[in-house]
Enzyme design. Structure first.
Site, PDB file in Angstrom:
ATOM      1  N   HIS A 159       9.916 -14.029   1.201  1.00  0.00           N
ATOM      2  CA  HIS A 159      10.227 -13.759  -0.205  1.00  0.00           C
ATOM      3  C   HIS A 159      11.525 -14.488  -0.506  1.00  0.00           C
ATOM      4  CE1 HIS A 159      10.763 -10.591  -3.626  1.00  0.00           C
ATOM      5  NE2 HIS A 159      11.592 -11.592  -3.830  1.00  0.00           N
ATOM      6  N   ASN A 182       9.035  -9.191  -9.401  1.00  0.00           N
ATOM      7  CA  ASN A 182       9.903 -10.098  -8.638  1.00  0.00           C
ATOM      8  C   ASN A 182       9.066 -11.059  -7.809  1.00  0.00           C
ATOM      9  OD1 ASN A 182      12.068  -8.577  -9.587  1.00  0.00           O
ATOM     10  ND2 ASN A 182      12.357  -7.475  -7.671  1.00  0.00           N
ATOM     11  N   ASP A 236       0.109  -9.702  -4.884  1.00  0.00           N
ATOM     12  CA  ASP A 236       1.369  -8.959  -4.799  1.00  0.00           C
ATOM     13  C   ASP A 236       1.188  -7.588  -5.439  1.00  0.00           C
ATOM     14  OD1 ASP A 236       3.967  -8.280  -4.229  1.00  0.00           O
ATOM     15  OD2 ASP A 236       4.878  -9.540  -5.767  1.00  0.00           O
ATOM     16  N   LEU A 275       0.814  -1.222   0.000  1.00  0.00           N
ATOM     17  CA  LEU A 275       0.000   0.000   0.000  1.00  0.00           C
ATOM     18  C   LEU A 275       0.846   1.271   0.000  1.00  0.00           C
ATOM     19  CD1 LEU A 275      -2.961  -0.998   2.353  1.00  0.00           C
ATOM     20  CD2 LEU A 275      -2.777  -1.164  -0.143  1.00  0.00           C
ATOM     21  N   ARG A 276       2.145   1.137   0.183  1.00  0.00           N
ATOM     22  CA  ARG A 276       3.127   2.212  -0.011  1.00  0.00           C
ATOM     23  C   ARG A 276       3.116   3.321   1.038  1.00  0.00           C
ATOM     24  NH1 ARG A 276       6.057  -1.090  -2.919  1.00  0.00           N
ATOM     25  NH2 ARG A 276       5.482  -1.306  -5.114  1.00  0.00           N
ATOM     26  N   ASN A 286       7.224  -2.884   3.754  1.00  0.00           N
ATOM     27  CA  ASN A 286       8.355  -2.199   3.110  1.00  0.00           C
ATOM     28  C   ASN A 286       7.973  -0.782   2.679  1.00  0.00           C
ATOM     29  OD1 ASN A 286       6.677  -3.411   1.152  1.00  0.00           O
ATOM     30  ND2 ASN A 286       8.325  -3.443  -0.366  1.00  0.00           N
TER      31      ASN A 286
END
Length: 427
Positions: free
Chosen positions: A180, A279, A306, A63-64, A94
């Protein structure tokens, strides 16, 4: 507002597709499921030719916010999720700053509470401080603040000893580490799968074994520690087989994949360029077939998106310079139905299970991704047959980076209810 959905067909991952019935949503719960229901004050929805299921759960989104609000915000991401039929989404840590402390978890929850027309937001906490792969965060404090799981997604933990210690700590808190799996030295910042397309473009690629080595490592650590581990966005045939074999041994390992990994091969990079950079990278046809086989036999537990929004300017830098990732919340159902259901590769209940009960069980959500009388009314209503062409300009997400742009897909979300509240209606 109460709702009466008439003549709807319910689909359940356990009992299958039922007969046509009525569904009454009253005071935020599923009040009744039966034929011939009535309610004098309810808004009536004609469910003829539509299907209803439990609300979808996406266990892997970005969601940044905080720090990268120009890409996406908690509000726009939650609203995009609602448009995609999702009633709950779990967001990765992140951000900037990294969600590695209770205050970060609480911030996400507080911001999400301001979005009445969006999906419920469930924060991850980081495994290591700053996602630097060195020192573990305070798992107990993160859990108390509301973190549903732990992950350093986007920055894979390279040190096996750090991960082993983290697994033991997470086990003590009843938390799962979502991993990951890529060897950083092998993949560096390469843009595509190592293989035919990377050779054609004359650029270095990300080898499949870079994922497979870490899947094997994490599976072995889960076996040795007795801790639970979840493999994010699995993409190769050998990775699927590793998980399959460890599941047979009784190891507490689960995994997810995404629509892009059973829809596209690496060839789409030649058409879509940076919008197909993700990725782990898109792989070969053999990998696509193995992913589908893993979904069918239960090796792969969940379908996630993702969802990874980036700005148009960032993706315009070109294949080798653009950041990796694609948005997926608003295309997930249609892409999945198009690739799996309308090709007769999977049954509808099996597909819905990967979008509901599978992720809900892994995240230990109380309702378990089911729809039943007396349960919270998290409900998704969709049209199996409606065809539409993906137009990113119509997305609720801030971002437009999708290789599905311009594609004709079959299946569309019509209504999304969260706790009995209508949070999306296709108009």
């Amino acid at each position: 507002m109460d709702y009466l959905i008439q003549n709807i067909r319910l689909v359940d991952p356990i009992s299958g597709v039922g007969d046509r019935t009525d569904l009454l949503i009253e005071n935020g719960v599923v009040a009744a499921i039966d034929s011939g229901l009535s309610h004098p004050d309810a808004q009536v929805i004609d469910g003829t030719d539509l299907v209803a299921s439990a609300g979808f759960v996406d266990m892997h989104v970005h969601l940044r916010q905080p720090g990268f609000e120009y890409k996406e915000t908690i509000a726009t991401g939650a609203q995009a999720a609602a448009a995609g039929g999702f009633t709950a989404i779990a967001c990765m840590p992140n951000t900037r700053p990294v969600i590695d402390c209770p205050e970060g978890v609480l911030y996400v929850l507080q911001e999400a509470a301001k979005v009445p027309d969006g999906a419920r937001v469930l924060p991850y906490g980081a495994v290591t401080l700053g996602q630097k792969g060195q020192e573990p965060t305070d798992f107990e404090a993160l859990k108390k603040a509301g973190a549903v799981a732990l992950s350093d997604d986007g920055v894979p933990i390279q040190n096996a000893n750090v991960l082993r210690d983290a697994m033991l700590l997470a086990k003590g808190q009843g938390l799962t580490i979502h991993s990951h799996c890529e060897d950083a030295e092998m993949v560096q910042n390469f843009a595509v799968n190592e293989g035919r397309i990377s050779r054609q473009l004359r650029i270095p690629g990300r080898p499949a074994i870079a994922e497979e080595l870490q899947v094997m490592r994490d599976a072995m650590l889960a076996e040795e520690t007795g801790a639970a581990v979840h493999i994010c966005h699995i993409s190769t045939a050998k990775s699927v087989d590793i998980v399959r074999q460890f599941k047979k041994k009784g190891v507490a390992i689960t995994c997810e994949t995404c629509p892009q990994y059973f829809t596209f091969t690496e060839d789409i990079v030649l058409e879509q360029g940076a919008n197909a950079r993700v990725n782990p990278p898109l792989r070969t046809q053999a990998d696509v077939e193995a992913i589908i086989a893993g979904l069918k036999d239960g090796t792969i537990d969940a379908i996630a998106t993702d969802h990874a929004p980036h700005s148009t300017e960032e993706k315009a830098r070109g294949l080798t310079e653009a950041p990796s990732g694609m948005v997926g919340l608003e295309t997930a159902l249609a892409a999945t139905l198009t690739a799996l259901y309308h090709t007769n590769k999977m049954s509808l209940p099996a597909i819905i299970g990967k979008l509901t009960a599978g992720p809900a069980n892994i995240l230990h959500l109380p309702q378990g991704g089911r729809i039943a009388p007396g349960g919270v009314a998290d409900v998704t209503v969709f049209d199996l047959k409606e065809e539409w062409t993906v137009d990113p300009e119509q997305f609720r997400s801030k971002a437009r980076n999708t290789p599905f742009a311009g594609m004709k897909l079959k299946g569309r979300v019509k209504y999304t209810f969260r706790e009995g509240r209508l949070i999306f209606e296709d108009r």
